[in-house]
Design a protein around this motif. Structure first.
Motif, short mmCIF file in Angstrom:
data_model
loop_
_atom_site.label_atom_id
_atom_site.label_comp_id
_atom_site.label_asym_id
_atom_site.label_seq_id
_atom_site.Cartn_x
_atom_site.Cartn_y
_atom_site.Cartn_z
N ASN A 71 29.29 38.54 44.84
CA ASN A 71 29.93 38.85 43.65
C ASN A 71 29.10 39.50 42.47
N GLN A 72 28.00 40.10 42.97
CA GLN A 72 26.95 40.70 42.08
C GLN A 72 27.79 41.94 41.36
N GLY A 73 27.58 42.12 39.95
CA GLY A 73 27.99 43.05 39.29
C GLY A 73 29.51 42.86 39.03
N LYS A 74 30.24 41.48 39.29
CA LYS A 74 31.39 41.41 38.68
C LYS A 74 31.58 40.59 37.57
N LYS A 75 32.60 40.31 37.01
CA LYS A 75 32.74 39.34 35.74
C LYS A 75 33.95 38.51 36.02
N LEU A 76 34.00 37.37 35.28
CA LEU A 76 35.23 36.71 35.41
C LEU A 76 36.50 37.52 34.73
N ARG A 77 37.37 37.47 35.33
CA ARG A 77 38.79 37.84 34.63
C ARG A 77 39.57 36.75 34.53
N VAL A 78 40.43 36.59 33.40
CA VAL A 78 41.57 35.83 33.13
C VAL A 78 42.90 36.43 33.15
N VAL A 79 43.69 36.02 34.06
CA VAL A 79 44.95 37.00 34.23
C VAL A 79 46.10 35.78 33.58
N ILE A 80 47.34 36.74 33.46
CA ILE A 80 48.56 35.92 33.35
C ILE A 80 49.18 35.82 34.62
N TYR B 76 48.09 30.65 33.73
CA TYR B 76 46.88 31.77 33.65
C TYR B 76 46.27 31.40 35.11
N GLY B 77 45.41 32.58 35.52
CA GLY B 77 44.53 32.42 36.76
C GLY B 77 43.21 32.97 36.64
N LEU B 78 42.42 32.83 37.47
CA LEU B 78 41.05 33.27 37.39
C LEU B 78 40.77 34.34 38.45
N ASP B 79 40.07 35.47 38.35
CA ASP B 79 39.58 36.31 39.53
C ASP B 79 38.38 36.76 39.13
N ASP C 245 30.44 36.67 30.41
CA ASP C 245 31.48 37.78 30.09
C ASP C 245 32.77 37.41 30.65
N VAL C 246 33.61 37.46 30.00
CA VAL C 246 35.03 37.34 30.49
C VAL C 246 35.92 38.57 30.37
N ILE C 247 36.57 39.04 31.25
CA ILE C 247 37.38 40.29 31.15
C ILE C 247 38.72 39.95 30.76
N LEU C 248 39.38 40.27 29.78
CA LEU C 248 40.74 40.10 29.08
C LEU C 248 41.43 41.46 28.93
N GLU C 249 42.56 41.60 29.50
CA GLU C 249 43.60 42.88 29.20
C GLU C 249 43.78 42.79 27.79
N SER C 250 43.47 44.11 27.08
CA SER C 250 43.72 44.16 25.85
C SER C 250 45.32 44.51 25.58
N GLY C 251 45.61 43.92 24.51
CA GLY C 251 47.13 44.13 24.27
C GLY C 251 47.85 42.68 24.79
#
Length: 100
Positions: A22-31, A41-44, A62-68
């Protein structure tokens, strides 16, 4: 946009992010799906894309969220051990305090 991570969730997430694969990856929250005025919601683990916003949290994750995506703004990530171990993702700022 903002995201809150509890202490329990941060411990589990950091362990996962420290793994070699998982090196270089960040947490993403998805719908996973949305209906009415709330979402589920889910996580990836992922890398940011052009359409994403990377949000820093007070837990140094750091968490990735889709803008908008309005329903992602203000999500809260928790990790519970009882009654069943796992992540709980809600958005109290949008009136979503848990799955129904």
């Amino acid at each position: 946009m903002n995201c809150k991570i509890t202490r329990n969730a941060a411990k589990v997430i950091k362990r996962e992010l420290e793994k070699e694969e998982n090196q270089g990856k960040k947490l993403r929250v998805v719908i996973t799906h949305a209906h009415g005025d709330h979402a589920h919601y889910g996580l990836d683990l992922d890398t940011p894309k052009e359409t994403d916003v990377v949000v820093s949290t007070d837990k140094e994750i750091d968490v990735i969220l889709e803008s908008g995506q309005e329903l992602l703004d203000g999500v809260k990530i928790d990790y519970l051990y009882l009654p069943q171990e796992g992540f709980i993702i809600t958005n109290p700022s949008k009136g979503n305090h848990g799955d129904h």
